[in-house]
Design an enzyme around this catalytic site. Structure first.
Site, mmCIF file in Angstrom:
data_model
loop_
_atom_site.group_PDB
_atom_site.id
_atom_site.type_symbol
_atom_site.label_atom_id
_atom_site.label_comp_id
_atom_site.label_asym_id
_atom_site.label_seq_id
_atom_site.Cartn_x
_atom_site.Cartn_y
_atom_site.Cartn_z
ATOM 1 N N CYS A 1 0.842 -1.198 0.000
ATOM 2 C CA CYS A 1 0.000 0.000 0.000
ATOM 3 C C CYS A 1 0.885 1.259 0.000
ATOM 4 O O CYS A 1 1.557 1.531 -0.976
ATOM 5 C CB CYS A 1 -0.994 -0.035 1.162
ATOM 6 S SG CYS A 1 -2.359 1.148 0.976
ATOM 7 N N HIS B 1 -3.862 -4.667 -0.137
ATOM 8 C CA HIS B 1 -3.378 -5.287 1.101
ATOM 9 C C HIS B 1 -3.460 -6.806 0.967
ATOM 10 O O HIS B 1 -4.541 -7.374 1.116
ATOM 11 C CB HIS B 1 -4.223 -4.828 2.289
ATOM 12 C CG HIS B 1 -4.028 -3.401 2.658
ATOM 13 N ND1 HIS B 1 -3.040 -2.981 3.523
ATOM 14 C CD2 HIS B 1 -4.676 -2.280 2.258
ATOM 15 C CE1 HIS B 1 -3.100 -1.673 3.659
ATOM 16 N NE2 HIS B 1 -4.083 -1.225 2.894
ATOM 17 N N GLU C 1 -2.555 -8.945 3.065
ATOM 18 C CA GLU C 1 -2.947 -9.498 4.371
ATOM 19 C C GLU C 1 -4.452 -9.396 4.610
ATOM 20 O O GLU C 1 -4.977 -10.000 5.548
ATOM 21 C CB GLU C 1 -2.169 -8.813 5.499
ATOM 22 C CG GLU C 1 -2.627 -7.423 5.883
ATOM 23 C CD GLU C 1 -2.192 -6.309 4.943
ATOM 24 O OE1 GLU C 1 -2.490 -5.143 5.237
ATOM 25 O OE2 GLU C 1 -1.547 -6.605 3.913
#
Length: 210
Positions: A81, A192, A194
């Site tokens: 990001c 992202h 994650e």
């Protein structure tokens, strides 16, 4: 077990990034000084927030030159990001700010109109489908199907000067946005991983195994 060093510089979602790497059986450490950056085997730069603030925090900790030197060594690097945006030369967010210069190009605001002139919401938030541009063998996208959905939250986009650095894009309002950048073993994801479910975890696993 593969060792992953995550830069903790006071900005970003370091705990959720750590959990995602640990879920993939990585040995994770937080680091915040130049010597630790230079010793890292695999380095991750997460980030959430404004470009200028992120660079200010890196500079405060004397990390800019260390990250640049690390990337010149061609060891695996992942910017997430804001971390990807800071890989660029500069950003126009809140005035011109100099970046890390790992990939030549600029960071500009996402247009608030689509190509047909209709209004579009900024920030770009939510799931979007990856359009893969280049060979993905031995990259973080190896084994990732085209049009896989990944999760974005951002108001600015990275625009590399050379198209060869665009590993994958997404389209928003009919315009392409850099989703994955690559220069050698240095990668950036605007989204992202994650927060992108099993697809994101697969990318993290790929990075661990580079």
């Amino acid at each position: 077990m593969r060792k992953i060093s995550i830069i903790d510089y006071g900005i970003g979602n370091v705990l959720s990034v750590r959990r995602a790497f640990e879920k993939q059986k990585a040995d994770v450490e937080f680091i915040s000084d130049a010597d630790a950056v230079m010793r890292a085997e695999k380095l991750v730069l997460p980030g959430v927030g404004a470009f200028k603030d992120g660079m200010k925090e890196l500079e405060k900790r004397n990390l800019v030159f260390a990250i640049q030197e690390y990337c010149r060594s061609d060891r695996p690097f992942l910017g997430i990001c804001l971390g990807m945006q800071m890989m660029m030369d500069e950003s126009e967010e809140f005035g011109q700010s100099k970046g890390l210069g790992i990939i030549s190009g600029n960071v500009i605001r996402i247009e608030d109109t689509a190509i047909d002139g209709t209004y579009q919401k900024v920030p770009h938030v939510g799931w979007n489908a990856l359009v893969i541009n280049n060979i993905v063998e031995n990259t973080i996208l190896e084994g990732i199907p085209e049009y896989s959905g990944v999760y974005f939250v951002h108001s600015y986009k990275a625009v590399p000067k050379d198209e060869k650095y665009r590993l994958a894009d997404v389209y928003y309002g009919g315009r392409k946005i850099s989703a994955v950048l690559r220069k050698g073993n240095c990668f950036g994801t605007q989204f992202h991983p994650e927060k992108s479910g099993e697809i994101g975890l697969k990318m993290i696993c790929n990075f661990i195994n580079l």
